[in-house]
Design an enzyme around this catalytic site. Structure first.
Site, mmCIF file in Angstrom:
data_model
loop_
_atom_site.group_PDB
_atom_site.id
_atom_site.type_symbol
_atom_site.label_atom_id
_atom_site.label_comp_id
_atom_site.label_asym_id
_atom_site.label_seq_id
_atom_site.Cartn_x
_atom_site.Cartn_y
_atom_site.Cartn_z
ATOM 1 N N SER A 27 0.817 -1.213 0.000
ATOM 2 C CA SER A 27 0.000 0.000 0.000
ATOM 3 C C SER A 27 0.851 1.263 0.000
ATOM 4 O O SER A 27 0.696 2.133 -0.858
ATOM 5 C CB SER A 27 -0.925 0.003 1.222
ATOM 6 N N SER A 51 8.751 -12.324 -5.565
ATOM 7 C CA SER A 51 7.612 -11.567 -5.043
ATOM 8 C C SER A 51 6.552 -11.371 -6.122
ATOM 9 O O SER A 51 6.856 -11.087 -7.280
ATOM 10 C CB SER A 51 8.076 -10.204 -4.526
ATOM 11 N N HIS A 108 7.322 4.660 10.155
ATOM 12 C CA HIS A 108 6.800 4.459 11.507
ATOM 13 C C HIS A 108 7.998 4.172 12.397
ATOM 14 O O HIS A 108 8.940 3.492 11.982
ATOM 15 C CB HIS A 108 5.798 3.303 11.520
ATOM 16 N N GLY A 134 -1.884 4.260 1.473
ATOM 17 C CA GLY A 134 -1.116 4.395 0.249
ATOM 18 C C GLY A 134 -1.913 4.844 -0.955
ATOM 19 O O GLY A 134 -1.442 5.675 -1.742
#
Length: 335
Positions: A27, A51, A108, A134
């Site tokens: 996001s 991924s 964060h 996001g």
């Protein structure tokens, strides 16, 4: 009061000769990488080999590497992985490639504040945290506006950390709406507190308890759902747009009087005491320790609570009601 910095007070100068690696393409990752790229900055995306996001990032016009290779190629590294995964990835694939003068960036402060990641002394460490999900960070950027953001400097090895933070914030569009200076400690503790007692924990517990009271009193579950859960968005939107004042002004006199007289009886001094207890556990590190240990054994408590939530009557009734609202289902799919 916080210091606020706006777009016309910032430049891209600090980042113009740097290579930024955005670790993760979820996001926030996709929004950061695309916004920075479209701001004319040199961006690569770091992902694990295989991924599912690899092809998506490449189709968005971005250069993709493994996390190890990206951290070697970049000198500004934004870590946008889940909190519980950051430390393992950092120590195995990022730290071995750090050079003096590099910069570590976080959205964060959890891992830095609680010492899950202890960076070397010769790198800059700062935070750029947009105050929105996001897809909103991305959408508002393309509209020529932005969402507000936070910046904080934890470690200024080069003397340029604050300038780098402001350039990065400008690159994702946050300075268009204003960025607020804070600290890693303040951001982490207030963010966790808001999640636990208000935005996620407190609100969900309030909704569920109100629903249960109505059902136990003999009211139809569908009516209980509409009145205690479905209509929350209508009220929150008013608060979001104009604060509590706008909300009180917009609802009926009946709702205003009832809300103002009964609300403090529900959220009372006992609730305030519980909030202070939650804040203390955040401040002294007890919550962080509990969460980290829970992650080490693959989150058994969290998974059990998630199962209980899915089985709650509120969720069963809610799914049935939402199935009859096609436009709502379409909006969820689009998001």
């Amino acid at each position: 009061m916080a210091t606020i910095i706006y777009d016309d007070e910032t430049t891209f100068d600090a980042l113009k000769d740097r290579t930024i690696a955005v670790m993760g393409y979820g996001s926030q990752g996709h929004a950061h990488a695309r916004n920075l790229h479209e701001s004319g900055l040199n961006v690569i995306v770091g992902l694990r080999q295989g991924s599912s996001s690899w092809a998506k990032a490449e189709s968005d016009g971005l250069k993709v590497m493994t996390v190890d290779d990206a951290s070697r190629a970049a000198d500004v590294i934004m870590i946008l992985l889940p909190d519980e995964k950051q430390a393992a990835v950092y120590y195995s694939q990022i730290e071995p490639n750090l050079k003096a003068g590099d910069a570590l960036v976080f959205a964060h402060g959890f891992n830095i504040h609680y010492n899950q990641i202890v960076p070397p002394k010769d790198v800059d460490v700062f935070m750029v945290a947009p105050k929105g999900p996001g897809h909103i960070v991305r959408r508002t950027y393309t509209e020529g506006i932005g969402v507000p953001g936070l910046i904080a400097v934890y470690q200024d090895a080069t003397g340029k950390a604050r300038d780098l933070a402001l350039s990065y914030a400008k690159g994702i569009g946050a300075t268009r709406a204003g960025v607020y200076e804070t600290t890693f400690r303040e951001e982490t503790e207030t963010d966790l507190f808001g999640e636990q007692v208000d935005l996620c924990g407190g609100l969900s517990a309030l909704i569920k308890t109100a629903f249960e009271v109505l059902v136990e009193a003999g009211y139809q579950p569908e009516m209980a759902y509409f009145e205690t859960c479905h209509e929350v968005k209508l009220i929150v939107d008013l608060i979001y747009e104009g604060g509590l004042e706008r909300m009180w002004h917009s609802v009926s006199n009946t709702a205003e009087y009832g809300g103002m007289t009964v609300g403090p009886r529900v959220i009372n001094e006992y609730s305030r005491e519980a909030m202070y207890e939650a804040l203390e556990r955040i401040q002294n590190g007890e919550f962080a320790k509990e969460f980290v240990l829970e992650g080490m054994v693959n989150h058994p408590v969290l998974k059990a609570m998630e199962r209980q939530e899915k089985e709650h009557q509120l969720e069963v009734v809610g799914k049935q009601i939402r199935a009859n609202i096609p436009w709502l289902n379409k909006k969820i799919d689009d998001d």
